[in-house]
Design an enzyme around this catalytic site. Structure first.
Site, PDB file in Angstrom:
ATOM      1  N   HIS A  17      35.010 -44.131 -16.459  1.00  0.00           N
ATOM      2  CA  HIS A  17      35.033 -45.474 -17.037  1.00  0.00           C
ATOM      3  C   HIS A  17      36.446 -45.876 -17.466  1.00  0.00           C
ATOM      4  CE1 HIS A  17      35.590 -43.856 -21.094  1.00  0.00           C
ATOM      5  NE2 HIS A  17      34.683 -42.951 -20.780  1.00  0.00           N
ATOM      6  N   GLU A  60      28.489 -38.594 -21.134  1.00  0.00           N
ATOM      7  CA  GLU A  60      29.594 -37.732 -21.539  1.00  0.00           C
ATOM      8  C   GLU A  60      29.046 -36.500 -22.260  1.00  0.00           C
ATOM      9  OE1 GLU A  60      32.234 -36.139 -21.394  1.00  0.00           O
ATOM     10  OE2 GLU A  60      33.755 -37.667 -21.849  1.00  0.00           O
TER      11      GLU A  60
END
Length: 245
Positions: free
Chosen positions: A9, A87
């Site tokens: 990202h 994550e």
């Protein structure tokens, strides 16, 4: 030959503030939005297209993917979201400034928490407000699946479960795939694809917002990999120094 595109990202607000983020649902910074738009433009200029896309359930990865697909005029591409592409969960470190944490616990200890494969940071307590087990996006998780903390091995296990069940079959059926995810998630995939040792993955950094292309054979074994910029292929050593890892 099969091509797979991985992208971390764009820079998040907590990347900018140098905080441990983990499963905290932090949005992109202005720079992160720019990185995502640039990534989409790079992929479009280099002739890429996709049949299917995968991302986590965290907005910084989702928004990055949306922007990329918009820039490529591929808003119609099916997007599959899974918590297994989240994550790494940083436990009680989530939200803390990395420099301040290093001053408190020592740089060596923080380095071990961040980079070792099998050492977990301190866990969240179940009554900690950061323990978001009741968040509706996680309602399908089985009891005990929602982590209080994770090491890289924990992250790798769930990521590879999803890879083998969902992503690999798509690639084997010649679908063009993009994965918009997170630093440690992509490190886990790179470790698996390139057969890196635990020591080999310690120094592996994944820059924000730069497409990483893997060329794979019919057995999904890597032929080669490279980053992309507007001019085409670019090797890791030429990645701009200003990128925040």
């Amino acid at each position: 030959m099969i091509k797979l595109v991985l992208i971390r990202h764009g820079q998040s607000l907590w990347n900018l503030e140098n905080r441990f983020t983990g499963w905290t649902d932090v949005d992109l910074s202005e720079n992160g939005l720019h990185e995502a738009r640039t990534a989409g433009a790079i992929l479009k200029k280099n002739g890429y297209t996709f049949d299917v896309a995968y991302t986590s359930v965290l907005k910084r990865a989702i928004r990055t993917l949306w922007i990329i697909l918009h820039e490529m005029d591929l808003a119609w591409v099916p997007v599959h979201k899974s918590w297994k592409l989240n994550e790494r969960h940083y436990g009680a470190l989530q939200g803390l400034n990395k420099d301040e944490t290093a001053k408190k616990y020592g740089e060596e200890q923080v380095h071990i928490w961040r980079r070792s494969t099998n050492v977990r940071p301190p866990a969240l307590a179940e009554d900690d407000p950061r323990y978001e087990v009741t968040d509706p996006r996680y309602k399908r998780l089985k009891k005990g699946e929602f982590p209080l903390t994770e090491c890289l091995e924990d992250t790798e296990k769930r990521v590879l479960e999803f890879w083998h069940k969902e992503i690999a079959p798509m690639l084997c059926s010649n679908q063009k795939v993009i994965i918009s995810s997170h630093g440690n998630t992509i490190r886990s995939l790179v470790k698996y694809l390139d057969h890196l040792s635990d020591d080999g993955v310690v120094s592996l950094n994944i820059p924000t917002g730069i497409p990483l292309v893997y060329e794979l054979d019919e057995h999904l074994h890597p032929i080669r990999h490279y980053y992309l910029n507007m001019d085409g292929e670019v090797q890791e050593g030429v990645i701009p120094k200003h990128i925040s890892f």
